[in-house]
Design a protein around this motif. Structure first.
Motif, PDB file in Angstrom:
ATOM      1  N   ASP A   1       3.696  27.206  -1.598  1.00 30.85           N
ATOM      2  CA  ASP A   1       3.637  28.431  -2.401  1.00 30.85           C
ATOM      3  C   ASP A   1       4.304  29.541  -1.604  1.00 30.85           C
ATOM      4  OD1 ASP A   1       2.130  27.840  -4.890  1.00 30.85           O
ATOM      5  OD2 ASP A   1       0.564  27.243  -3.482  1.00 30.85           O
ATOM      6  N   GLY A   2       5.605  29.407  -1.406  1.00 29.61           N
ATOM      7  CA  GLY A   2       6.344  30.380  -0.629  1.00 29.61           C
ATOM      8  C   GLY A   2       7.684  29.810  -0.223  1.00 29.61           C
ATOM      9  N   SER A   3       8.520  30.640   0.349  1.00 27.70           N
ATOM     10  CA  SER A   3       9.888  30.253   0.677  1.00 27.70           C
ATOM     11  C   SER A   3       9.948  29.436   1.957  1.00 27.70           C
ATOM     12  CB  SER A   3      10.751  31.500   0.832  1.00 27.70           C
ATOM     13  OG  SER A   3      10.336  32.236   1.984  1.00 27.70           O
ATOM     14  N   VAL A   4      11.118  28.834   2.202  1.00 28.17           N
ATOM     15  CA  VAL A   4      11.346  28.089   3.440  1.00 28.17           C
ATOM     16  C   VAL A   4      11.241  29.023   4.635  1.00 28.17           C
ATOM     17  CG1 VAL A   4      13.061  26.803   4.764  1.00 28.17           C
ATOM     18  CG2 VAL A   4      12.751  26.320   2.330  1.00 28.17           C
ATOM     19  N   ALA A   5      11.745  30.237   4.492  1.00 32.00           N
ATOM     20  CA  ALA A   5      11.668  31.200   5.598  1.00 32.00           C
ATOM     21  C   ALA A   5      10.217  31.479   5.985  1.00 32.00           C
ATOM     22  CB  ALA A   5      12.367  32.503   5.193  1.00 32.00           C
ATOM     23  N   GLU A   6       9.327  31.550   4.984  1.00 34.92           N
ATOM     24  CA  GLU A   6       7.921  31.845   5.247  1.00 34.92           C
ATOM     25  C   GLU A   6       7.143  30.628   5.719  1.00 34.92           C
ATOM     26  OE1 GLU A   6       7.160  35.262   1.827  1.00 34.92           O
ATOM     27  OE2 GLU A   6       7.163  33.138   1.276  1.00 34.92           O
ATOM     28  N   LEU A   7       7.429  29.468   5.114  1.00 33.26           N
ATOM     29  CA  LEU A   7       6.562  28.302   5.299  1.00 33.26           C
ATOM     30  C   LEU A   7       7.248  27.108   5.943  1.00 33.26           C
ATOM     31  CD1 LEU A   7       4.711  28.487   1.860  1.00 33.26           C
ATOM     32  CD2 LEU A   7       3.861  29.231   4.084  1.00 33.26           C
ATOM     33  N   GLY A   8       8.511  27.251   6.327  1.00 33.61           N
ATOM     34  CA  GLY A   8       9.194  26.145   6.977  1.00 33.61           C
ATOM     35  C   GLY A   8       8.443  25.607   8.192  1.00 33.61           C
ATOM     36  N   PRO A   9       7.972  26.465   9.109  1.00 31.98           N
ATOM     37  CA  PRO A   9       7.215  25.956  10.259  1.00 31.98           C
ATOM     38  C   PRO A   9       5.925  25.247   9.865  1.00 31.98           C
ATOM     39  CG  PRO A   9       8.003  28.192  10.690  1.00 31.98           C
ATOM     40  CD  PRO A   9       8.273  27.910   9.237  1.00 31.98           C
TER      41      PRO A   9
ATOM     42  N   ARG B   1       0.823  -1.207   0.000  1.00 27.73           N
ATOM     43  CA  ARG B   1       0.000   0.000   0.000  1.00 27.73           C
ATOM     44  C   ARG B   1       0.863   1.266   0.000  1.00 27.73           C
ATOM     45  NH1 ARG B   1      -4.265  -0.395   4.621  1.00 27.73           N
ATOM     46  NH2 ARG B   1      -2.365  -0.591   5.866  1.00 27.73           N
ATOM     47  N   ILE B   2       0.517   2.167  -0.911  1.00 33.26           N
ATOM     48  CA  ILE B   2       1.237   3.434  -1.027  1.00 33.26           C
ATOM     49  C   ILE B   2       0.264   4.579  -0.754  1.00 33.26           C
ATOM     50  CG2 ILE B   2       2.661   4.901  -2.505  1.00 33.26           C
ATOM     51  CD1 ILE B   2       3.225   2.444  -4.246  1.00 33.26           C
ATOM     52  N   ALA B   3       0.456   5.298   0.354  1.00 29.25           N
ATOM     53  CA  ALA B   3      -0.340   6.496   0.639  1.00 29.25           C
ATOM     54  C   ALA B   3       0.188   7.631  -0.229  1.00 29.25           C
ATOM     55  CB  ALA B   3      -0.244   6.856   2.116  1.00 29.25           C
ATOM     56  N   THR B   4      -0.691   8.184  -1.051  1.00 26.12           N
ATOM     57  CA  THR B   4      -0.282   9.177  -2.052  1.00 26.12           C
ATOM     58  C   THR B   4      -1.010  10.492  -1.817  1.00 26.12           C
ATOM     59  OG1 THR B   4      -0.004   7.374  -3.646  1.00 26.12           O
ATOM     60  CG2 THR B   4      -0.056   9.618  -4.525  1.00 26.12           C
ATOM     61  N   VAL B   5      -0.249  11.578  -1.773  1.00 28.47           N
ATOM     62  CA  VAL B   5      -0.842  12.898  -1.604  1.00 28.47           C
ATOM     63  C   VAL B   5      -0.079  13.880  -2.483  1.00 28.47           C
ATOM     64  CG1 VAL B   5       0.611  13.537   0.368  1.00 28.47           C
ATOM     65  CG2 VAL B   5      -1.634  14.608   0.092  1.00 28.47           C
ATOM     66  N   SER B   6      -0.780  14.864  -2.980  1.00 27.93           N
ATOM     67  CA  SER B   6      -0.140  15.891  -3.809  1.00 27.93           C
ATOM     68  C   SER B   6      -0.789  17.238  -3.519  1.00 27.93           C
ATOM     69  CB  SER B   6      -0.293  15.561  -5.301  1.00 27.93           C
ATOM     70  OG  SER B   6      -1.617  15.833  -5.733  1.00 27.93           O
ATOM     71  N   ASP B   7      -0.170  18.279  -4.067  1.00 25.03           N
ATOM     72  CA  ASP B   7      -0.777  19.619  -4.099  1.00 25.03           C
ATOM     73  C   ASP B   7      -1.322  20.042  -2.737  1.00 25.03           C
ATOM     74  OD1 ASP B   7      -0.759  20.165  -7.177  1.00 25.03           O
ATOM     75  OD2 ASP B   7      -1.510  18.126  -6.939  1.00 25.03           O
ATOM     76  N   ILE B   8      -0.471  19.948  -1.726  1.00 24.13           N
ATOM     77  CA  ILE B   8      -0.839  20.410  -0.388  1.00 24.13           C
ATOM     78  C   ILE B   8      -0.945  21.931  -0.371  1.00 24.13           C
ATOM     79  CG2 ILE B   8      -0.061  20.507   2.010  1.00 24.13           C
ATOM     80  CD1 ILE B   8       1.179  17.707   1.561  1.00 24.13           C
ATOM     81  N   HIS B   9      -0.094  22.591  -1.124  1.00 21.66           N
ATOM     82  CA  HIS B   9      -0.150  24.042  -1.339  1.00 21.66           C
ATOM     83  C   HIS B   9      -0.207  24.842  -0.039  1.00 21.66           C
ATOM     84  CE1 HIS B   9      -0.167  24.357  -5.684  1.00 21.66           C
ATOM     85  NE2 HIS B   9      -1.038  23.373  -5.758  1.00 21.66           N
ATOM     86  N   LEU B  10       0.795  24.645   0.796  1.00 21.45           N
ATOM     87  CA  LEU B  10       0.952  25.534   1.942  1.00 21.45           C
ATOM     88  C   LEU B  10       1.227  26.941   1.423  1.00 21.45           C
ATOM     89  CD1 LEU B  10       3.263  23.285   4.144  1.00 21.45           C
ATOM     90  CD2 LEU B  10       0.778  23.581   4.337  1.00 21.45           C
ATOM     91  N   GLY B  11       0.600  27.934   2.024  1.00 22.56           N
ATOM     92  CA  GLY B  11       0.775  29.292   1.521  1.00 22.56           C
ATOM     93  C   GLY B  11      -0.025  30.283   2.327  1.00 22.56           C
ATOM     94  N   PRO B  12      -0.469  31.369   1.707  1.00 28.03           N
ATOM     95  CA  PRO B  12      -1.139  32.440   2.452  1.00 28.03           C
ATOM     96  C   PRO B  12      -2.456  32.019   3.082  1.00 28.03           C
ATOM     97  CG  PRO B  12      -1.211  32.862   0.086  1.00 28.03           C
ATOM     98  CD  PRO B  12      -0.250  31.733   0.294  1.00 28.03           C
ATOM     99  N   LEU B  13      -3.101  30.970   2.555  1.00 31.69           N
ATOM    100  CA  LEU B  13      -4.401  30.562   3.089  1.00 31.69           C
ATOM    101  C   LEU B  13      -4.365  29.245   3.855  1.00 31.69           C
ATOM    102  CD1 LEU B  13      -6.767  31.493   0.102  1.00 31.69           C
ATOM    103  CD2 LEU B  13      -6.184  32.845   2.114  1.00 31.69           C
ATOM    104  N   ARG B  14      -3.283  28.485   3.757  1.00 33.95           N
ATOM    105  CA  ARG B  14      -3.185  27.206   4.468  1.00 33.95           C
ATOM    106  C   ARG B  14      -1.840  27.122   5.164  1.00 33.95           C
ATOM    107  NH1 ARG B  14      -7.576  23.947   3.238  1.00 33.95           N
ATOM    108  NH2 ARG B  14      -7.159  23.317   5.378  1.00 33.95           N
ATOM    109  N   GLY B  15      -1.853  26.720   6.438  1.00 32.38           N
ATOM    110  CA  GLY B  15      -0.627  26.695   7.218  1.00 32.38           C
ATOM    111  C   GLY B  15      -0.407  25.386   7.941  1.00 32.38           C
TER     112      GLY B  15
END
Length: 430
Positions: free
Chosen positions: A246-254, A205-219
């Motif tokens: 959708d942003g840099s490591v500095a912005e979205l690393g946490p 079994r392979i759990a597959t996920v894509s397009d999480i899109h962390l950014g200005p609206l999701r954290g």
């Protein structure tokens, strides 16, 4: 950044034309010249500027623009769709009304001949109704048919009715789409037979996920929910197939940090998507690796499990074609060229379109994302023009391709007809 600016320029032109159309249908056609038409024109101009301002502003860290800007983008899209769909019935209704009005217009009878008396002139005022009677013409009554056969009152009523219907429909669909997009990802379970898969590995079994899109609206909370959902699946492998941020490591690393808690028996893997290349791909490759996911950059990993062997390969995103270094484009030969062809291979590639090239290397199964399942109906019809598979299981030149809808969203926080998704792919021996 240049790619983003080019995209914003095209989007600005497109949205400008769309707002001109919306102004005509929602403002000009529904108001009389004057104050309210001017107010509507100003509102249309401000909303037209809001869309590119949101895209540029969020890139510059002005995240407060995200919610109003992206919500309006969704409402604008559905206003456009509904109004365009209404064009045909509106045209038919106008033609029917015009014919009815023309048929109801009274015919003018020919004047009766008038006897003219001989000789003496008279100074008496002419009686009403006689030929030659003086006096100004009567003004047309409200609702009267004009010389062109139109009834302005009915046309105004028809335009206002269409505008109200379009507004209510667009806002209703958008509200439903926001609720869906912000809700928990749906679990999609799919069984895929592979001819080369050893019987001992049946059920891997392979759990597959894509397009999480962390950014200005999701954290961070978004990541935590996805990680918890994947861990509940007790999968053998985890595949994150691009567009994490959708942003840099500095912005979205946490916000991405909870990925370190992903659990599986034989490994967690990641491949880049096109949005990583807009967000500092070199830094993100290092960050994701630090969080414990093996980043497959045109590479292959041998998986020994249950007495069998399976190859898991990954290629960089197609949008990176032509680049070099850590951000290099896809190299299918490096990832697949020297493998043992008797083994089954599962390729992780962000875009389904990669299967066209992957099929030349005898790939058994490709796992992809990128499409969001179309994200908002009827945009899924447009996605079909660019990608061979939009959602679910398909096949490209003998290679099976499974496309997950993605767990997040891009742009408007809206999903209509394509729920957010985490997929559990179960491999079966044929």
């Amino acid at each position: 950044m240049l790619a983003v600016l080019g995209f914003v320029a095209v989007l600005a032109l497109t949205t400008g034309l769309i707002h001109l159309y919306l102004w005509k249908r929602l403002v000009r056609d529904t108001t009389h010249p004057g104050r309210w038409r001017r107010v509507g024109g100003i509102a249309a101009l401000v909303l037209a500027l809001l869309v590119p301002a949101t895209l540029l502003g969020t890139q510059a860290g002005l995240y407060w623009l995200a919610w109003p800007g992206y919500l309006w983008l969704a409402v604008m899209f559905y206003l456009l769709v509904v109004l365009v769909v209404l064009e045909v019935p509106m045209l038919v209704t106008r033609l029917v009304l015009r014919r009815r009005l023309a048929a109801a217009e009274p015919t003018t009878a020919a004047p009766e001949p008038v006897l003219v008396a001989a000789a003496e002139p008279t100074t008496a005022a002419p009686e009403p109704g006689l030929v030659g009677a003086a006096g100004p013409p009567e003004p047309p009554a409200a609702g009267a048919v004009t010389a062109a056969g139109h009834d302005p009152g009915r046309r105004l009523l028809l335009a206002r009715g269409a505008a109200i219907f379009a507004g209510l429909t667009a806002t209703g669909i958008t509200g439903y789409g926001v609720r869906t997009a912000l809700g928990p990802p749906r679990l999609d379970r799919v069984q895929i037979p592979l001819a080369k898969l050893p019987r001992s590995m049946d059920g891997l079994r392979i759990a597959t996920v894509s397009d999480i899109h962390l950014g200005p609206l999701r954290g961070r909370a978004h990541t935590e929910r996805i990680v918890a959902a994947i861990n509940r699946l007790d999968a053998d492998l985890v595949a994150v197939v691009g567009d994490l941020v959708d942003g840099s490591v500095a912005e979205l690393g946490p916000a991405a940090a909870p990925l370190r808690d992903l659990r599986s028996r034989y490994g967690n893997f990641f491949v880049t998507g096109n949005h990583e290349y807009y967000s500092g791909v070199e830094e993100w490759v290092q960050e994701v690796d630090r969080l414990g996911l093996r980043v497959l950059q045109n590479q292959r990993q041998e998986i020994r499990a249950r007495g069998g062997v399976l190859d898991v390969a990954g290629v960089n995103d197609l949008d990176a074609t032509g680049t070099t270094g850590l951000a290099a484009g896809p190299d299918f030969a490096a990832a697949l060229g020297d493998r043992d062809p008797s083994r089954p291979v599962v390729l992780l590639a962000h875009q389904p379109l990669a299967a066209v090239e992957a099929a030349h290397y005898g790939v058994d199964l490709q796992l992809s994302g990128h499409t969001h399942g179309g994200q908002v109906v009827p945009f899924n019809l447009v996605v079909r023009l660019a990608q061979p598979v939009v959602s679910g299981l398909g096949e490209v030149d003998g290679t099976k391709v499974y496309v997950t809808n993605g767990a997040g969203f891009w742009g408007p926080p809206v999903r209509v007809g394509a729920e957010p998704q985490i997929s559990l792919v179960e491999l079966r021996s044929a």
